[in-house]
Design a protein around this motif. Structure first.
Motif, PDB file in Angstrom:
ATOM      1  N   THR A  85     -18.350  20.305   8.283  1.00 42.89           N
ATOM      2  CA  THR A  85     -18.606  21.268   7.221  1.00 42.89           C
ATOM      3  C   THR A  85     -18.428  21.691   6.110  1.00 42.89           C
ATOM      4  O   THR A  85     -17.986  22.660   5.381  1.00 42.89           O
ATOM      5  N   THR A  86     -16.739  20.985   5.952  1.00 41.51           N
ATOM      6  CA  THR A  86     -15.645  21.049   5.137  1.00 41.51           C
ATOM      7  C   THR A  86     -16.501  20.113   3.790  1.00 41.51           C
ATOM      8  O   THR A  86     -16.405  18.887   3.855  1.00 41.51           O
ATOM      9  N   PRO A  87     -16.326  20.337   2.221  1.00 43.77           N
ATOM     10  CA  PRO A  87     -16.965  19.840   1.529  1.00 43.77           C
ATOM     11  C   PRO A  87     -15.743  19.435   1.291  1.00 43.77           C
ATOM     12  O   PRO A  87     -14.017  19.884   1.133  1.00 43.77           O
ATOM     13  N   ILE A  88     -15.426  18.052   0.594  1.00 43.61           N
ATOM     14  CA  ILE A  88     -14.742  17.239   0.536  1.00 43.61           C
ATOM     15  C   ILE A  88     -14.615  16.324  -0.733  1.00 43.61           C
ATOM     16  O   ILE A  88     -15.795  15.631  -0.898  1.00 43.61           O
ATOM     17  N   ASP A  89     -13.757  15.892  -1.460  1.00 41.86           N
ATOM     18  CA  ASP A  89     -14.399  14.813  -2.558  1.00 41.86           C
ATOM     19  C   ASP A  89     -13.196  13.518  -2.047  1.00 41.86           C
ATOM     20  O   ASP A  89     -11.742  13.976  -1.778  1.00 41.86           O
ATOM     21  N   VAL A  90     -14.318  12.636  -2.315  1.00 43.99           N
ATOM     22  CA  VAL A  90     -13.803  11.723  -1.378  1.00 43.99           C
ATOM     23  C   VAL A  90     -13.384  10.590  -2.083  1.00 43.99           C
ATOM     24  O   VAL A  90     -11.918  10.203  -1.839  1.00 43.99           O
ATOM     25  N   GLY A  91     -12.642  10.810  -4.218  1.00 42.62           N
ATOM     26  CA  GLY A  91     -12.093   9.817  -4.272  1.00 42.62           C
ATOM     27  C   GLY A  91     -10.368  10.629  -4.928  1.00 42.62           C
ATOM     28  O   GLY A  91      -9.923   9.293  -3.891  1.00 42.62           O
ATOM     29  N   PRO A  92      -9.577  11.485  -4.308  1.00 43.08           N
ATOM     30  CA  PRO A  92      -8.591  11.650  -4.103  1.00 43.08           C
ATOM     31  C   PRO A  92      -7.954  11.119  -2.933  1.00 43.08           C
ATOM     32  O   PRO A  92      -7.172  10.676  -2.574  1.00 43.08           O
ATOM     33  N   LEU A  93      -8.944  11.240  -1.536  1.00 37.53           N
ATOM     34  CA  LEU A  93      -8.568  10.823  -0.837  1.00 37.53           C
ATOM     35  C   LEU A  93      -8.199   8.907  -0.484  1.00 37.53           C
ATOM     36  O   LEU A  93      -7.255   8.680  -0.100  1.00 37.53           O
ATOM     37  N   ALA A  94      -9.375   8.814  -1.476  1.00 39.71           N
ATOM     38  CA  ALA A  94      -9.508   7.001  -1.307  1.00 39.71           C
ATOM     39  C   ALA A  94      -8.084   6.738  -1.683  1.00 39.71           C
ATOM     40  O   ALA A  94      -7.376   5.773  -1.645  1.00 39.71           O
ATOM     41  N   ARG A  95      -7.428   7.199  -2.948  1.00 36.02           N
ATOM     42  CA  ARG A  95      -6.898   7.439  -3.760  1.00 36.02           C
ATOM     43  C   ARG A  95      -4.914   7.770  -3.322  1.00 36.02           C
ATOM     44  O   ARG A  95      -4.359   6.841  -2.472  1.00 36.02           O
ATOM     45  N   GLN A  96      -4.948   8.809  -2.090  1.00 31.93           N
ATOM     46  CA  GLN A  96      -4.197   8.665  -0.972  1.00 31.93           C
ATOM     47  C   GLN A  96      -4.030   7.361  -0.050  1.00 31.93           C
ATOM     48  O   GLN A  96      -2.652   6.999   0.240  1.00 31.93           O
ATOM     49  N   ILE A  97      -4.685   7.337   0.641  1.00 30.45           N
ATOM     50  CA  ILE A  97      -4.653   6.027   1.649  1.00 30.45           C
ATOM     51  C   ILE A  97      -4.128   4.753   0.574  1.00 30.45           C
ATOM     52  O   ILE A  97      -3.375   3.790   1.183  1.00 30.45           O
ATOM     53  N   VAL A  98      -4.763   4.478  -0.594  1.00 30.75           N
ATOM     54  CA  VAL A  98      -4.323   2.997  -1.606  1.00 30.75           C
ATOM     55  C   VAL A  98      -3.101   3.407  -1.730  1.00 30.75           C
ATOM     56  O   VAL A  98      -2.074   2.267  -1.962  1.00 30.75           O
ATOM     57  N   VAL A  99      -2.323   5.048  -1.855  1.00 33.16           N
ATOM     58  CA  VAL A  99      -1.409   4.523  -2.028  1.00 33.16           C
ATOM     59  C   VAL A  99      -0.313   4.180  -0.732  1.00 33.16           C
ATOM     60  O   VAL A  99       1.037   3.434  -1.308  1.00 33.16           O
ATOM     61  N   SER A 100      -0.215   4.912   0.498  1.00 36.80           N
ATOM     62  CA  SER A 100      -0.149   4.849   1.646  1.00 36.80           C
ATOM     63  C   SER A 100       0.578   3.292   2.035  1.00 36.80           C
ATOM     64  O   SER A 100       0.923   3.038   2.440  1.00 36.80           O
ATOM     65  N   LEU A 101      -0.628   2.446   1.584  1.00 38.28           N
ATOM     66  CA  LEU A 101      -0.407   1.100   2.698  1.00 38.28           C
ATOM     67  C   LEU A 101      -0.476   0.196   0.994  1.00 38.28           C
ATOM     68  O   LEU A 101      -0.027  -0.785   1.369  1.00 38.28           O
ATOM     69  N   THR A 102       0.406   0.829   0.327  1.00 42.13           N
ATOM     70  CA  THR A 102       0.739  -0.081  -1.183  1.00 42.13           C
ATOM     71  C   THR A 102       2.190  -0.441  -0.296  1.00 42.13           C
ATOM     72  O   THR A 102       1.926  -1.751  -0.263  1.00 42.13           O
ATOM     73  N   PRO A 103       3.135  -0.554   0.679  1.00 43.35           N
ATOM     74  CA  PRO A 103       3.997  -0.709   1.236  1.00 43.35           C
ATOM     75  C   PRO A 103       3.644  -2.063   1.660  1.00 43.35           C
ATOM     76  O   PRO A 103       4.262  -3.116   1.745  1.00 43.35           O
ATOM     77  N   LEU A 104       2.639  -1.857   2.846  1.00 43.15           N
ATOM     78  CA  LEU A 104       2.183  -2.899   3.600  1.00 43.15           C
ATOM     79  C   LEU A 104       1.283  -4.169   2.186  1.00 43.15           C
ATOM     80  O   LEU A 104       1.955  -5.195   2.212  1.00 43.15           O
ATOM     81  N   ALA A 105       1.157  -3.535   1.943  1.00 40.49           N
ATOM     82  CA  ALA A 105       0.133  -4.783   0.560  1.00 40.49           C
ATOM     83  C   ALA A 105       1.095  -5.264  -0.093  1.00 40.49           C
ATOM     84  O   ALA A 105       0.611  -6.344   0.079  1.00 40.49           O
ATOM     85  N   GLU A 106       2.174  -4.607  -0.078  1.00 41.08           N
ATOM     86  CA  GLU A 106       3.114  -5.432  -1.017  1.00 41.08           C
ATOM     87  C   GLU A 106       4.367  -6.764  -0.418  1.00 41.08           C
ATOM     88  O   GLU A 106       4.156  -7.912  -0.665  1.00 41.08           O
ATOM     89  N   GLU A 107       3.951  -6.149   1.050  1.00 43.83           N
ATOM     90  CA  GLU A 107       4.845  -7.007   1.683  1.00 43.83           C
ATOM     91  C   GLU A 107       3.904  -8.588   2.195  1.00 43.83           C
ATOM     92  O   GLU A 107       4.729  -9.278   2.512  1.00 43.83           O
TER      93      GLU A 107
END
Ligand code: ADP
Length: 278
Positions: free
Chosen positions: A107-129
């Protein structure tokens, strides 16, 4: 199919009401078989690292007791096996929590764009590795859905992490979040597309990817630390959000996983009556 009849209360004219019930025994049997399979698979997945741990413990207590180099090597492997069991148990718990909430619409209104950005940032170290480049394109306007924040994060994380893990060295992963154009009268959708230019998946595997513990290549999945539950979790999250997953893939040309969720449509306030000139 089992057919039965129960006598209920009487109707207005005193005639007894009959309630007929039809039970689809084939689907009940199929569900039971799936449950048994699931327990067997989960036990097997836990037993393998456990057997390896026990083997190393016995070696450390016996032949390798006084060999510091072997001890360090074995302890590193044992740590890996214990982490693998932890990941598996975490995924099993996530899956059962999502299933428990399956009939409670988020039931919570969620803006998906910023969540996707958060995930891409958090996976940057794995991607770089892994030598993988990840890019994100999100429409600038809010891309809102009615959702469960943690579940949407998990959905995006599983898709992007898979693209990074299986894309391979030098791959490019493109994440796009957009509102999809819709026909008149139909609910618009928010689409999260994750495209990689990795090895792709042969067509015979595509229909089975969201089955629990289904892997295209078990050895590569285990090497990548996969539990075989990532896409099953994605499917359950999408079911709860009335969404859908589709996959397009071709061996040698990469894969695109698309998750769509109905967009949150703002009610437009009724137009104010224009005051008539006095
Ligand atoms: P796992 O934990 O093994 O990654 P998933 O359920 O997330 O399990 O994925 C199931 C299987 O689908 C994986 O084992 C892998 O073989 C295949 N797969 C998933 N995503 C991709 C991808 N982007 N490219 C190639 N294969 C993929």
């Amino acid at each position: 199919v089992q057919i039965g009849a129960m006598q209920g209360s009487s109707d207005a004219e005193g005639q007894p009401n009959l309630v007929l019930f039809l039970r689809d025994l084939t689907s009940a049997k199929r569900l039971e078989a799936m449950r048994v399979d699931f327990v067997a698979n989960a036990s097997h997945e836990l037993r393998t690292p456990l057997a390896s741990l026990l083997g190393f413990i016995e070696t450390l207590q016996g032949p390798a007791r006084n060999d510091p180099a072997a001890r360090d090597r074995f302890l590193a492997i044992m740590r890996e096996q214990a982490l693998r069991m932890t990941r598996l148990i975490d995924d099993l718990l996530s899956l059962s929590r999502i299933e428990l909430r399956a009939h409670v619409p988020p039931t919570t209104p969620i803006d998906v764009g910023p969540l996707a950005r958060q995930i891409v940032v958090s996976l940057t170290p794995l991607a770089e590795e892994r030598g993988v480049a990840v890019t994100l394109e999100a429409d600038p306007e809010p891309l809102a859905v009615l959702g469960d924040r943690d579940e949407i994060l998990r959905l995006v994380e599983n898709l992007v992490e898979n693209a990074v893990k299986y894309g391979g060295e030098g791959a490019h992963v493109a994440v796009r979040v957009a509102r999809t154009p819709c026909e008149e009268g139909r609910t618009p959708q928010i689409e999260i597309a994750v495209q990689d230019d990795g090895p792709g998946i042969a067509p015979e595997h595509l229909p089975r990817l969201t089955e629990r513990f289904y892997r295209v290549d078990a050895v590569s999945s285990r090497q990548q630390g996969g539990t075989g539950l990532g896409l099953a979790i994605v499917k359950h999250i999408l079911n709860r959000h009335r969404g859908r997953l589709s996959v397009e893939s071709e061996p040698g040309r990469g894969s695109t996983f698309r998750a769509v969720i109905p967009a949150l449509v703002e009610e437009t306030p009724p137009a104010r009556p224009v005051p008539s000139p006095q």
